[in-house]
Design a protein around this motif. Sequence first.
Motif, PDB file in Angstrom:
ATOM      1  N   ILE A 166       1.080   6.938  -3.388  1.00 52.70           N
ATOM      2  CA  ILE A 166       1.503   5.599  -2.973  1.00 52.70           C
ATOM      3  C   ILE A 166       2.553   5.702  -1.883  1.00 52.70           C
ATOM      4  O   ILE A 166       2.480   5.015  -0.857  1.00 52.70           O
ATOM      5  N   GLN A 167       3.542   6.573  -2.076  1.00 52.61           N
ATOM      6  CA  GLN A 167       4.599   6.727  -1.077  1.00 52.61           C
ATOM      7  C   GLN A 167       4.056   7.185   0.262  1.00 52.61           C
ATOM      8  O   GLN A 167       4.491   6.715   1.315  1.00 52.61           O
ATOM      9  N   ASP A 168       3.062   8.058   0.223  1.00 53.78           N
ATOM     10  CA  ASP A 168       2.452   8.518   1.467  1.00 53.78           C
ATOM     11  C   ASP A 168       1.769   7.375   2.199  1.00 53.78           C
ATOM     12  O   ASP A 168       1.921   7.194   3.402  1.00 53.78           O
ATOM     13  N   ARG A 169       1.011   6.550   1.456  1.00 60.80           N
ATOM     14  CA  ARG A 169       0.320   5.401   2.074  1.00 60.80           C
ATOM     15  C   ARG A 169       1.325   4.407   2.638  1.00 60.80           C
ATOM     16  O   ARG A 169       1.144   3.898   3.734  1.00 60.80           O
ATOM     17  N   VAL A 170       2.358   4.114   1.855  1.00 62.63           N
ATOM     18  CA  VAL A 170       3.373   3.163   2.325  1.00 62.63           C
ATOM     19  C   VAL A 170       4.036   3.674   3.591  1.00 62.63           C
ATOM     20  O   VAL A 170       4.200   2.934   4.562  1.00 62.63           O
ATOM     21  N   ALA A 171       4.413   4.952   3.616  1.00 59.01           N
ATOM     22  CA  ALA A 171       5.064   5.539   4.784  1.00 59.01           C
ATOM     23  C   ALA A 171       4.170   5.440   6.013  1.00 59.01           C
ATOM     24  O   ALA A 171       4.631   5.114   7.117  1.00 59.01           O
ATOM     25  N   ARG A 172       2.873   5.706   5.833  1.00 65.22           N
ATOM     26  CA  ARG A 172       1.951   5.624   6.969  1.00 65.22           C
ATOM     27  C   ARG A 172       1.802   4.194   7.471  1.00 65.22           C
ATOM     28  O   ARG A 172       1.746   3.961   8.683  1.00 65.22           O
ATOM     29  N   LEU A 173       1.767   3.225   6.566  1.00 65.17           N
ATOM     30  CA  LEU A 173       1.587   1.832   6.966  1.00 65.17           C
ATOM     31  C   LEU A 173       2.839   1.251   7.593  1.00 65.17           C
ATOM     32  O   LEU A 173       2.751   0.344   8.432  1.00 65.17           O
TER      33      LEU A 173
END
Length: 193
Positions: free
Chosen positions: A184-191
């Motif tokens: 989740i943190q990876d997706r949020v960081a990318r977005l």
Amino acid sequence: MSEDLKTLLAGMRSCSLCDGLELGAKPIFKLSQNAKILVVGQAPGRIAHEKGRPFDDPSGERLRSWLAVDKAAFYEDDRIGIFPMGLCFPGKGRSGDNPPRSECADTWRSRVMAALKNVELTLVLGRYAIAWHLPQLKNTPVTEAVKHCAEGKNGIFVLPHPSPRNNRWLLQNDWFEQRVIPRIQDRVARLLG
């Protein structure tokens, strides 16, 4: 053709479907046409009702840590949206808050979701949000729904409620914070990057 989000938001802000609620109607949400991340939960709690802001409590602290975003970004970045199943505090029940009022989702949910064109990540919290957003998992226990969506396929993760009341669940299911939260943190960081 979907309705204009600005018109829907104005209607939601002045909504009085729930005038008979314990603390009255007070729609609480955070939405923008720019929303890329959408947090969908049950309904605002008493503290959210009093403060007029969702997740401004210990649950919100945990949720923000799961997303690896600070409080300022969570509330000020219009790429993060918050859209509960019920927009108003539904009142206290025998064992916690009452469920969100169904007429709220019946009136607003499909229309708003159709108007949100940029959402790439949806974080689903709670039984009622699971039933609406993932009807195939409607009768699945929350733990199994979290496992089912642990990879974030189709841009959807199911999360347990971040309430301190769920500390026991988190201890019993340490795989969630070890494996799912980093995704989740990876997706949020990318977005948001």
